[in-house]
Every structure is written in structure tokens, then in C-alpha cells.
Design a protein around this motif. Sequence first.
Motif, PDB file in Angstrom:
ATOM      1  N   GLN A  36       0.801  -1.226   0.000  1.00 51.74           N
ATOM      2  CA  GLN A  36       0.000   0.000   0.000  1.00 51.74           C
ATOM      3  C   GLN A  36       0.837   1.280   0.000  1.00 51.74           C
ATOM      4  O   GLN A  36       0.465   2.238  -0.661  1.00 51.74           O
ATOM      5  CB  GLN A  36      -0.973   0.007   1.166  1.00 51.74           C
ATOM      6  CG  GLN A  36      -2.279  -0.635   0.824  1.00 51.74           C
ATOM      7  CD  GLN A  36      -3.338  -0.343   1.866  1.00 51.74           C
ATOM      8  OE1 GLN A  36      -3.110   0.360   2.834  1.00 51.74           O
ATOM      9  NE2 GLN A  36      -4.506  -0.902   1.649  1.00 51.74           N
ATOM     10  N   LEU A  50     -15.522  -1.977  -1.898  1.00 53.39           N
ATOM     11  CA  LEU A  50     -14.364  -1.231  -2.391  1.00 53.39           C
ATOM     12  C   LEU A  50     -14.744   0.036  -3.143  1.00 53.39           C
ATOM     13  O   LEU A  50     -14.282   1.128  -2.809  1.00 53.39           O
ATOM     14  CB  LEU A  50     -13.507  -2.142  -3.279  1.00 53.39           C
ATOM     15  CG  LEU A  50     -12.300  -1.501  -3.955  1.00 53.39           C
ATOM     16  CD1 LEU A  50     -11.306  -1.015  -2.917  1.00 53.39           C
ATOM     17  CD2 LEU A  50     -11.654  -2.481  -4.900  1.00 53.39           C
ATOM     18  N   TYR A  90      -5.398   2.426  -6.336  1.00 58.74           N
ATOM     19  CA  TYR A  90      -5.896   1.656  -5.186  1.00 58.74           C
ATOM     20  C   TYR A  90      -6.922   0.632  -5.642  1.00 58.74           C
ATOM     21  O   TYR A  90      -6.868  -0.530  -5.256  1.00 58.74           O
ATOM     22  CB  TYR A  90      -6.510   2.624  -4.173  1.00 58.74           C
ATOM     23  CG  TYR A  90      -6.899   2.011  -2.855  1.00 58.74           C
ATOM     24  CD1 TYR A  90      -6.046   2.079  -1.770  1.00 58.74           C
ATOM     25  CD2 TYR A  90      -8.130   1.385  -2.680  1.00 58.74           C
ATOM     26  CE1 TYR A  90      -6.395   1.533  -0.541  1.00 58.74           C
ATOM     27  CE2 TYR A  90      -8.480   0.830  -1.466  1.00 58.74           C
ATOM     28  CZ  TYR A  90      -7.614   0.913  -0.409  1.00 58.74           C
ATOM     29  OH  TYR A  90      -7.962   0.364   0.787  1.00 58.74           O
ATOM     30  N   PHE A 134      -6.448  -3.589  -5.609  1.00 58.76           N
ATOM     31  CA  PHE A 134      -7.307  -4.512  -4.866  1.00 58.76           C
ATOM     32  C   PHE A 134      -8.126  -5.407  -5.786  1.00 58.76           C
ATOM     33  O   PHE A 134      -8.415  -6.539  -5.438  1.00 58.76           O
ATOM     34  CB  PHE A 134      -8.204  -3.755  -3.883  1.00 58.76           C
ATOM     35  CG  PHE A 134      -7.470  -3.427  -2.627  1.00 58.76           C
ATOM     36  CD1 PHE A 134      -7.221  -4.392  -1.676  1.00 58.76           C
ATOM     37  CD2 PHE A 134      -6.980  -2.150  -2.416  1.00 58.76           C
ATOM     38  CE1 PHE A 134      -6.519  -4.105  -0.519  1.00 58.76           C
ATOM     39  CE2 PHE A 134      -6.271  -1.854  -1.268  1.00 58.76           C
ATOM     40  CZ  PHE A 134      -6.043  -2.824  -0.322  1.00 58.76           C
ATOM     41  N   ASN A 146      -5.730  -8.154  -6.711  1.00 58.87           N
ATOM     42  CA  ASN A 146      -5.528  -9.098  -5.599  1.00 58.87           C
ATOM     43  C   ASN A 146      -6.746  -9.970  -5.370  1.00 58.87           C
ATOM     44  O   ASN A 146      -6.625 -11.130  -5.023  1.00 58.87           O
ATOM     45  CB  ASN A 146      -5.171  -8.351  -4.317  1.00 58.87           C
ATOM     46  CG  ASN A 146      -3.733  -7.903  -4.338  1.00 58.87           C
ATOM     47  OD1 ASN A 146      -2.918  -8.433  -5.075  1.00 58.87           O
ATOM     48  ND2 ASN A 146      -3.423  -6.907  -3.543  1.00 58.87           N
TER      49      ASN A 146
END
Length: 157
Positions: free
Chosen positions: A14, A77, A143, A147, A150
Motif C-alpha cells: 500500500q 471497495l 488503489y 485490490f 488481488n
Amino acid sequence: MYFILCAQFESFLQPLIVLMEIPIDTAFALLALWVFGHTLNLMSAIGIIVTCGIVVNDSIFKKVDAINELRKAGMPLVEAIHTAGRRRLRAIIMTSLTTVFAMVPLLFTSDMGSEMQKPLSIAMIGSMVVGTLVSLFIIPLIYWFYFIENMTKIEVH
């Protein structure tokens, strides 16, 4: 700085999202100096360093940290990114405008020594304008992309 951010975010990846902003801001500050006919000197380097600190602060505390807090509260998210953006928009804009407007008088002064301060103000103004846009739009996009990547890797395995 990286290790301090790692401790704050409790992650090794991050902080890279936030630190990706520094090369962008520095490149634009150098471009602004070149366009206006100035060189990189001690004063402009100080301006770049100060601006990178302000802009990274915008990205960390005002944007990424707000997104992380909303995600910890259970928000999805994309909704967390949008909500953090709305909540922190005014603070980011006010910080940037204050810095830019504080530097504008240095551009138009003709006092003794003002020629030395013009590169500082050019570097700071150029870097703050681009840094604000990166904080508001690019950092949340990175960001989100990080994510999403991932989550797809986790689902495949």
C-alpha cells in the motif's frame, strides 16, 4: 519514509501506491521549471521536496487512510473509494489552494532576492496542481486496480 508508511498501513504494498505520486509530481515540477526558463537549484529543490510532502500527506491521510477505514467498517471497495473521495475533497482542495495562493505573490515580486525565490514558487505551484489531480483521481484508481487484481488472484487459487 517507505518504512514509516509500511508501519502505518500494516502493508508492504500500500505505501507504494502513495509513493508512486512523488515521481509524477517531481517530473511536472521540473517540466514547469524548464517551460518558464528556470533551472533546478537549491530553492526549486526545496520547493519540490516541500510540495511532495504536502501532496503525499493529501494522498495518505486524506484519501487512502479514509478508504482503508471505510473498508474496515465493511463498505465495498468502490463505494469506499467514492465516499472517501467526497468526504476528503474539500480538505485536499483547501490545502492545495492555500499553498498555490501563498506562492503566487513570489512570482510577481521584483525585490532584491526575489529572482532566487521564483524557481521555488514555480516548482511548488506546478507540482501542487498536478499533485492535487493525482491525489484526487489517480491514487484512488491505482488503489482500486491493486485490490481488484488481488481479489482476482485470490479467487483463482
